[in-house]
Design a protein around this motif. Structure first.
Motif, PDB file in Angstrom:
ATOM      1  N   PRO A 162       0.810  -1.223   0.000  1.00 55.75           N
ATOM      2  CA  PRO A 162       0.000   0.000   0.000  1.00 55.75           C
ATOM      3  C   PRO A 162       0.846   1.276   0.000  1.00 55.75           C
ATOM      4  O   PRO A 162       0.495   2.247  -0.666  1.00 55.75           O
ATOM      5  N   GLN A 163       1.968   1.271   0.721  1.00 56.20           N
ATOM      6  CA  GLN A 163       2.799   2.479   0.773  1.00 56.20           C
ATOM      7  C   GLN A 163       3.472   2.794  -0.566  1.00 56.20           C
ATOM      8  O   GLN A 163       3.957   3.898  -0.783  1.00 56.20           O
ATOM      9  N   GLU A 164       3.472   1.831  -1.509  1.00 60.89           N
ATOM     10  CA  GLU A 164       4.053   2.050  -2.837  1.00 60.89           C
ATOM     11  C   GLU A 164       3.021   2.572  -3.846  1.00 60.89           C
ATOM     12  O   GLU A 164       3.380   2.960  -4.953  1.00 60.89           O
ATOM     13  N   ALA A 165       1.763   2.570  -3.466  1.00 56.33           N
ATOM     14  CA  ALA A 165       0.677   2.970  -4.376  1.00 56.33           C
ATOM     15  C   ALA A 165       0.510   4.490  -4.346  1.00 56.33           C
ATOM     16  O   ALA A 165      -0.429   5.026  -3.754  1.00 56.33           O
ATOM     17  N   ASN A 166       1.412   5.192  -4.993  1.00 60.19           N
ATOM     18  CA  ASN A 166       1.445   6.655  -4.938  1.00 60.19           C
ATOM     19  C   ASN A 166       0.174   7.312  -5.471  1.00 60.19           C
ATOM     20  O   ASN A 166      -0.270   8.332  -4.957  1.00 60.19           O
ATOM     21  N   GLU A 167      -0.404   6.765  -6.531  1.00 63.65           N
ATOM     22  CA  GLU A 167      -1.634   7.338  -7.093  1.00 63.65           C
ATOM     23  C   GLU A 167      -2.785   7.232  -6.099  1.00 63.65           C
ATOM     24  O   GLU A 167      -3.596   8.143  -5.995  1.00 63.65           O
ATOM     25  N   LEU A 168      -2.842   6.118  -5.368  1.00 63.22           N
ATOM     26  CA  LEU A 168      -3.903   5.945  -4.366  1.00 63.22           C
ATOM     27  C   LEU A 168      -3.665   6.865  -3.171  1.00 63.22           C
ATOM     28  O   LEU A 168      -4.603   7.479  -2.660  1.00 63.22           O
ATOM     29  N   LYS A 169      -2.419   6.959  -2.741  1.00 61.95           N
ATOM     30  CA  LYS A 169      -2.103   7.827  -1.592  1.00 61.95           C
ATOM     31  C   LYS A 169      -2.476   9.271  -1.911  1.00 61.95           C
ATOM     32  O   LYS A 169      -2.962   9.985  -1.037  1.00 61.95           O
ATOM     33  N   ALA A 170      -2.270   9.697  -3.143  1.00 66.65           N
ATOM     34  CA  ALA A 170      -2.579  11.073  -3.528  1.00 66.65           C
ATOM     35  C   ALA A 170      -4.067  11.389  -3.378  1.00 66.65           C
ATOM     36  O   ALA A 170      -4.440  12.530  -3.105  1.00 66.65           O
TER      37      ALA A 170
END
Length: 172
Positions: free
Chosen positions: A159-167
């Motif tokens: 999850p911490q690698e999912a930059n588009e989702l974190k944004a």
């Protein structure tokens, strides 16, 4: 540089008549039969885009809004929304039409992911999808988020690698 191909070239329109053998005891089209039709239409779109054999990798966000009745005409419209290295996301809209009454409603939609493979079943590169219309651009822009969500839920991305989702959740 990867070859490019317009999204519109992958467009598929498929039409079926709902017959008694396709329905459940309430005379509605069975969900499994609907998913079968959706998989076929989406696979054709992915093949048109890639000019390759394709295999279904995932199905997500299948929504069943309206029942499709015995005797209705079902129209499926599919096209690639975005292509990654060997995978392609395909969006499908499903319409149910009651010809005698003259009504037509959107009954289903979904996103399918396909992987292009060579004759040995190994993944093979596909052309980049070029979105041109406003709708195509909207689907293209959301495809990376949907892909990251699929990868996170499938345990193939942290999850911490999912930059588009974190944004999406960045509340600064």
């Amino acid at each position: 540089m990867r070859k490019q191909k317009p999204v519109k070239e992958s467009f598929v329109r498929m039409t079926e008549l709902v017959l008694p053998n396709d329905t459940n005891t309430l005379n509605n089209l069975m969900g499994g039969r609907m998913m079968h039709l959706m998989d076929i239409a989406a696979a054709i779109a992915a093949q048109r885009h890639s000019n390759r054999i394709v295999v279904t990798a995932s199905v997500d966000n299948v929504s069943f809004r309206e029942g499709i009745r015995l005797g209705n005409v079902v129209t499926l419209e599919a096209k690639v929304t975005r292509a990654f290295s060997s995978s392609m996301e395909v969006h499908i809209d499903v319409w149910a039409e009651d010809i005698p009454s003259g009504t037509k409603v959107k009954s289903n939609e979904a996103y399918f992911t396909f992987v292009a493979v060579d004759q040995s079943g190994r993944p093979i590169d596909v052309p980049e999808a070029v979105a041109e219309t406003e709708e195509e651009i909207r689907h293209y822009d959301g495809a990376l988020r949907r892909r990251q969500l699929r990868l996170v839920l499938g345990g193939r991305m942290k999850p911490q690698e999912a930059n588009e989702l974190k944004a999406l959740f960045d509340m600064e």
